[in-house]
Enzyme design. Structure first.
Site, PDB file in Angstrom:
ATOM      1  N   ASP A  50       0.678  -0.717  -0.246  1.00 24.93           N
ATOM      2  CA  ASP A  50      -0.211  -0.047  -0.050  1.00 24.93           C
ATOM      3  C   ASP A  50       0.901   1.173  -0.022  1.00 24.93           C
ATOM      4  OD1 ASP A  50       0.716  -0.355   2.710  1.00 24.93           O
ATOM      5  OD2 ASP A  50      -1.470  -0.191   3.009  1.00 24.93           O
ATOM      6  N   SER A  51       2.287   1.130   0.075  1.00 22.67           N
ATOM      7  CA  SER A  51       2.966   2.381  -0.396  1.00 22.67           C
ATOM      8  C   SER A  51       3.230   2.870  -1.723  1.00 22.67           C
ATOM      9  CB  SER A  51       4.078   1.737   0.178  1.00 22.67           C
ATOM     10  OG  SER A  51       4.717   0.395  -1.051  1.00 22.67           O
ATOM     11  N   ASP A  89      -0.701  -6.667  -0.116  1.00 24.57           N
ATOM     12  CA  ASP A  89      -1.120  -6.043   1.298  1.00 24.57           C
ATOM     13  C   ASP A  89      -2.774  -4.852   1.194  1.00 24.57           C
ATOM     14  OD1 ASP A  89       0.537  -5.105   2.647  1.00 24.57           O
ATOM     15  OD2 ASP A  89       0.937  -3.051   2.251  1.00 24.57           O
ATOM     16  N   LYS A 118      -1.420  -9.331   3.268  1.00 19.07           N
ATOM     17  CA  LYS A 118      -0.308  -8.760   3.876  1.00 19.07           C
ATOM     18  C   LYS A 118      -0.979  -7.992   4.737  1.00 19.07           C
ATOM     19  CE  LYS A 118       3.549  -5.881   3.797  1.00 19.07           C
ATOM     20  NZ  LYS A 118       2.866  -4.500   4.436  1.00 19.07           N
ATOM     21  N   GLU A 120      -1.750  -5.700   8.719  1.00 22.24           N
ATOM     22  CA  GLU A 120      -0.823  -4.888   9.860  1.00 22.24           C
ATOM     23  C   GLU A 120      -0.978  -5.122  10.823  1.00 22.24           C
ATOM     24  OE1 GLU A 120       0.940  -0.796   9.110  1.00 22.24           O
ATOM     25  OE2 GLU A 120       1.074  -1.260   6.743  1.00 22.24           O
ATOM     26  N   GLU A 188       9.282  -4.910  10.205  1.00 23.52           N
ATOM     27  CA  GLU A 188       9.886  -3.028   9.801  1.00 23.52           C
ATOM     28  C   GLU A 188      10.094  -2.123  10.742  1.00 23.52           C
ATOM     29  OE1 GLU A 188       7.174  -1.143   7.263  1.00 23.52           O
ATOM     30  OE2 GLU A 188       8.251   0.231   7.028  1.00 23.52           O
TER      31      GLU A 188
HETATM   32  O1  KIV Z   1       3.246  -0.970   1.546  1.00 22.32           O
HETATM   33  C1  KIV Z   1       4.772  -1.462   1.689  1.00 22.32           C
HETATM   34  O2  KIV Z   1       5.550  -1.359   0.437  1.00 22.32           O
HETATM   35  C2  KIV Z   1       5.508  -2.269   2.970  1.00 22.32           C
HETATM   36  C3  KIV Z   1       6.167  -2.229   3.157  1.00 22.32           C
HETATM   37  C4  KIV Z   1       6.679  -3.641   3.180  1.00 22.32           C
HETATM   38  C5  KIV Z   1       7.705  -2.358   2.116  1.00 22.32           C
HETATM   39  O3  KIV Z   1       4.715  -3.082   3.154  1.00 22.32           O
END
Ligand code: KIV
Length: 286
Positions: A50-51, A89, A118, A120, A188
């Site tokens: 989500d970056s 993400d 993924k 968080e 992270e």
């Molecule tokens: O959103 C992202 O790019 C990430 C990092 C771990 C690279 O979650």
């Protein structure tokens, strides 16, 4: 390699790599061609992070990214990849609301081409969601340490695992993620010593970003390693190219070629045959 011989990277591959002490590589990608290059370079996994909120959409944080955004970029990346595992993400509050909502959203990303999602965080609520996802056939990677989606409550970009007590707390979070089915865990901005301790005490692999050399694998944002990003790059980034300057120089040259009538030249233009050209000399337009 012949395409039929390509063995896609799976959660089992990750596990075997940890057991064999072989480092796992991961890079973010948001578009088809970059994903293709990453795959061709032999990187084991591609993360549609989500970056992309910052790198592609120009936001200040990841918080504005939606599931619909993630679906578009996941589709593009998945199309470009043949071997690497594709991980997407789950963006801010696309989970953490209800198990049903999380499952539907994760399902959309899987149907867009991701092999895993993924998530968080590691609250009891999230652990329960991860448990449900894995039982529903969706592979999940956890993400602890610094978690950008919680930036407003964390209050800044702080390194985690800076004491023994904090390391044990992180290890307990990681163990709970593992128990609930996460097949890998991103650490992270965690001190190297803590990340080493956590990695040695987990069965599943850790993937570090700003977490030192002893994680089982490493992930970075592709724009950062290629030197394509505008903002400040964090201390943990190693820049391998300077695409920003390369791109600006090439674009400036194009701009000036057009302004100075150097482009397009004959080489880049289509021409009529001699016979057709001659007709212009003998016919006048009415
Ligand atoms: O959103 C992202 O790019 C990430 C990092 C771990 C690279 O979650």
């Amino acid at each position: 390699m012949n395409e039929t011989n390509i063995k896609p990277v799976t959660a089992r591959t990750f596990q075997k790599m940890k057991e064999n002490g072989e480092k796992i590589t991961m890079l973010t990608a948001y578009d088809y061609s970059t994903a293709k290059y990453i795959d061709e370079a032999g990187v084991d996994s591609v993360l549609i992070g989500d970056s992309l909120g910052m790198t592609v959409l120009g936001y200040d944080t990841t918080i504005n990214v939606t599931v619909d955004d993630m679906i578009i970029f996941t589709r593009a990346v998945a199309k470009g990849v043949k071997r690497a595992m594709v991980i997407a993400d789950l963006p801010f509050l696309s989970f953490n609301v209800s198990k049903e909502k999380t499952t539907v959203n994760a399902g959309k990303l899987i149907q867009a081409g991701a092999n895993a999602v993924k998530i968080e965080g590691s609250s009891d609520f999230i652990l329960d969601e991860i448990n449900h996802l894995t039982k529903s056939g969706i592979n999940v990677i956890g993400h602890i340490g610094f978690t950008p989606q919680y930036i407003n409550t964390i209050g800044g970009y702080f390194v985690q695992g800076k004491s023994y007590e904090n390391t044990i707390k992180l290890l307990n979070e990681a163990k709970k993620l593992e128990e609930n089915g996460a097949f890998a865990i991103v650490l992270e901005m965690v001190s190297s010593e803590s990340a080493k301790y956590i990695s040695e005490n987990l069965t599943v692999p850790t993937i570090g970003i700003g977490a030192g050399i002893d994680c089982d694998g490493q992930v970075l944002v592709v724009d950062d390693i290629l030197g394509k990003f505008w903002g400040n790059t964090p201390k943990f980034v190693k820049q391998y190219a300077n695409l920003k300057d390369t791109m600006i120089n090439a674009i400036s040259e194009y701009n000036s070629d057009v302004k100075n009538k150097k482009f397009p030249s004959v080489e880049h233009s289509f021409s009529l045959s001699e016979i057709e050209r001659e007709k212009f000399e003998y016919n006048t337009v009415k």
